[in-house]
Design a protein around this motif. Structure first.
Motif, short mmCIF file in Angstrom:
data_model
loop_
_atom_site.label_atom_id
_atom_site.label_comp_id
_atom_site.label_asym_id
_atom_site.label_seq_id
_atom_site.Cartn_x
_atom_site.Cartn_y
_atom_site.Cartn_z
N ASN A 264 0.78 -1.20 0.19
CA ASN A 264 0.07 0.06 -0.16
C ASN A 264 0.89 1.22 -0.09
OD1 ASN A 264 -2.35 -1.28 0.14
ND2 ASN A 264 -2.13 -1.83 2.29
N TYR A 265 1.51 1.38 -1.19
CA TYR A 265 2.26 2.70 -1.32
C TYR A 265 1.61 3.76 -2.52
CZ TYR A 265 5.89 0.07 0.72
OH TYR A 265 6.68 -0.72 1.73
N GLU A 266 1.60 5.04 -2.02
CA GLU A 266 0.75 5.88 -3.00
C GLU A 266 1.63 6.06 -4.20
OE1 GLU A 266 0.49 9.61 -1.20
OE2 GLU A 266 -0.93 8.99 0.34
N ASN A 267 3.01 5.74 -4.16
CA ASN A 267 3.62 5.83 -5.59
C ASN A 267 3.80 4.40 -6.19
OD1 ASN A 267 5.51 4.89 -3.55
ND2 ASN A 267 7.13 6.07 -4.15
N LEU A 268 2.83 3.47 -5.93
CA LEU A 268 2.89 2.29 -6.74
C LEU A 268 1.71 1.82 -7.15
CD1 LEU A 268 4.24 -0.58 -7.35
CD2 LEU A 268 3.40 -1.11 -5.08
N GLY A 269 1.43 1.27 -8.31
CA GLY A 269 0.05 1.05 -8.90
C GLY A 269 0.37 -0.10 -9.98
N LEU A 270 -0.55 -0.58 -10.62
CA LEU A 270 -0.71 -1.61 -11.68
C LEU A 270 -0.82 -1.00 -13.03
CD1 LEU A 270 -1.07 -4.51 -12.66
CD2 LEU A 270 -3.58 -4.09 -12.69
N CYS A 271 0.36 -1.30 -13.97
CA CYS A 271 -0.05 -0.88 -15.35
C CYS A 271 -0.91 -2.22 -15.90
CB CYS A 271 1.19 -0.65 -15.97
SG CYS A 271 1.09 -0.59 -17.71
N LEU A 272 -2.20 -1.88 -16.11
CA LEU A 272 -2.92 -2.90 -16.91
C LEU A 272 -2.86 -2.79 -18.27
CD1 LEU A 272 -5.03 -5.18 -16.54
CD2 LEU A 272 -6.79 -3.44 -16.85
N ASP A 273 -1.96 -3.95 -18.70
CA ASP A 273 -1.90 -4.09 -20.30
C ASP A 273 -2.95 -5.09 -20.64
OD1 ASP A 273 -1.22 -5.28 -22.95
OD2 ASP A 273 0.99 -4.53 -22.29
N ILE A 274 -3.93 -4.57 -21.31
CA ILE A 274 -5.00 -5.15 -21.79
C ILE A 274 -5.11 -6.50 -22.65
CG2 ILE A 274 -7.32 -4.93 -22.86
CD1 ILE A 274 -7.65 -2.36 -21.56
N SER A 275 -3.85 -6.19 -23.70
CA SER A 275 -3.33 -7.25 -24.42
C SER A 275 -2.88 -8.50 -23.99
CB SER A 275 -2.40 -6.76 -25.23
OG SER A 275 -2.36 -7.43 -26.55
N HIS A 276 -2.05 -8.18 -22.53
CA HIS A 276 -1.52 -9.39 -21.73
C HIS A 276 -2.45 -10.15 -21.22
CE1 HIS A 276 2.53 -7.41 -21.96
NE2 HIS A 276 2.48 -7.71 -22.91
N ILE A 277 -3.58 -10.03 -20.98
CA ILE A 277 -4.76 -10.73 -20.19
C ILE A 277 -4.92 -11.74 -20.84
CG2 ILE A 277 -7.31 -10.79 -19.38
CD1 ILE A 277 -7.06 -7.71 -19.07
#
Length: 269
Positions: free
Chosen positions: A165-178
């Protein structure tokens, strides 16, 4: 208007083009800068892909010079695969790369693939990185397709981020990789991934997945032009509106389709 509101994105005017919702930018390979002239006619920002750890500061400065010439800036930078899940020495290499990138490009997003295996080791080392990167940067981890990846499904993504739970961390959702588990239900899987990770998505990569048939079997090819594959983009756009995603999305095509990125913007209006 602020500088960012003048750049390409849904809800703003950009060089005569109006968009809604997301701010769309192209993917620019640092080792193939010929595309910058094409992209600069439509976009003011991009995501730069640096591939291979031999990428040095000279290459970065060369890229920056060419981008400046065409009045483009880097909203996001995709860094090489530093294997912080396997080797503690990679922490310093990653930090060195991030600091150089930040000094030269000053991006808002720095993105890296999620790696394969040793997930707890990766998270342990990632915590060190997050404490040391510049405050202006959000670090995103990108999902991959194979089940051996540390993030490949909504369940694995939830597990990865549950104690990160870090404010400067998130997910890059690559839709083509699903993963394509079932062709007919694939869009449902995409929508589920978005719904379950809506509070962690900080950046998005968009491209289509095309089914290729031959006499023996079928396979699915990633990073294809939007609208030419199996993903129902109207439903994806509606879902992103529903979760109030108003960030950026990188149109990430195979290099041979770069000249068709402008059509993707029109398709997603």
């Amino acid at each position: 208007r602020s500088p960012r509101s003048q750049r390409g994105g849904f809800g703003f005017e950009s060089r005569g083009v109006h968009y809604e919702l997301m701010k769309l930018i192209p993917n620019l390979n640092a080792r193939d800068m010929e595309s910058v002239e094409i992209f600069s006619k439509k976009f003011k920002e991009c995501e730069i892909l640096f591939w291979g750890k031999e990428c040095d500061q000279k290459l970065m400065k060369d890229v920056k010079e060419k981008m400046d010439k065409h009045e483009m800036s880097a909203y996001a930078v995709h860094v090489p695969n530093f294997r912080i899940n396997e080797d503690d020495r990679e922490i310093n290499r990653l930090l060195d790369f991030v600091l150089k990138v930040n000094y030269i490009f000053y991006p808002k997003i720095i993105n890296m693939h999620c790696q394969y295996g040793n997930v707890e080791k990766m998270k342990e080392n990632l915590r060190i990185v997050l404490q040391m990167i510049p405050e202006n940067v959000v670090f995103t981890i990108e999902n991959l397709t194979k089940a051996s990846a540390n993030i490949y499904s909504p369940e694995s993504a939830e597990n990865f981020f549950k104690d990160m739970n870090y404010e400067n961390l998130g997910l890059c959702l690559d839709i083509s990789h699903i993963q394509v588990r079932n062709e007919k239900d694939h869009t449902k899987d995409v929508l589920e991934f978005i719904e379950r990770m809506k509070n962690k998505i900080k950046h998005i990569h968009i491209s289509d997945v095309k089914k290729i048939d031959n006499k023996i079997s079928s396979k699915f090819i990633k990073h294809q032009p939007i609208g030419e594959g199996i993903i129902e983009w109207k439903k994806v756009k509606e879902k992103l509106i529903e979760i109030n995603y108003n960030g950026y999305a990188t149109i990430e095509y195979m290099p041979e389709y770069n000249e068709r990125i402008e059509k993707a913007v029109d398709f997603l209006r």
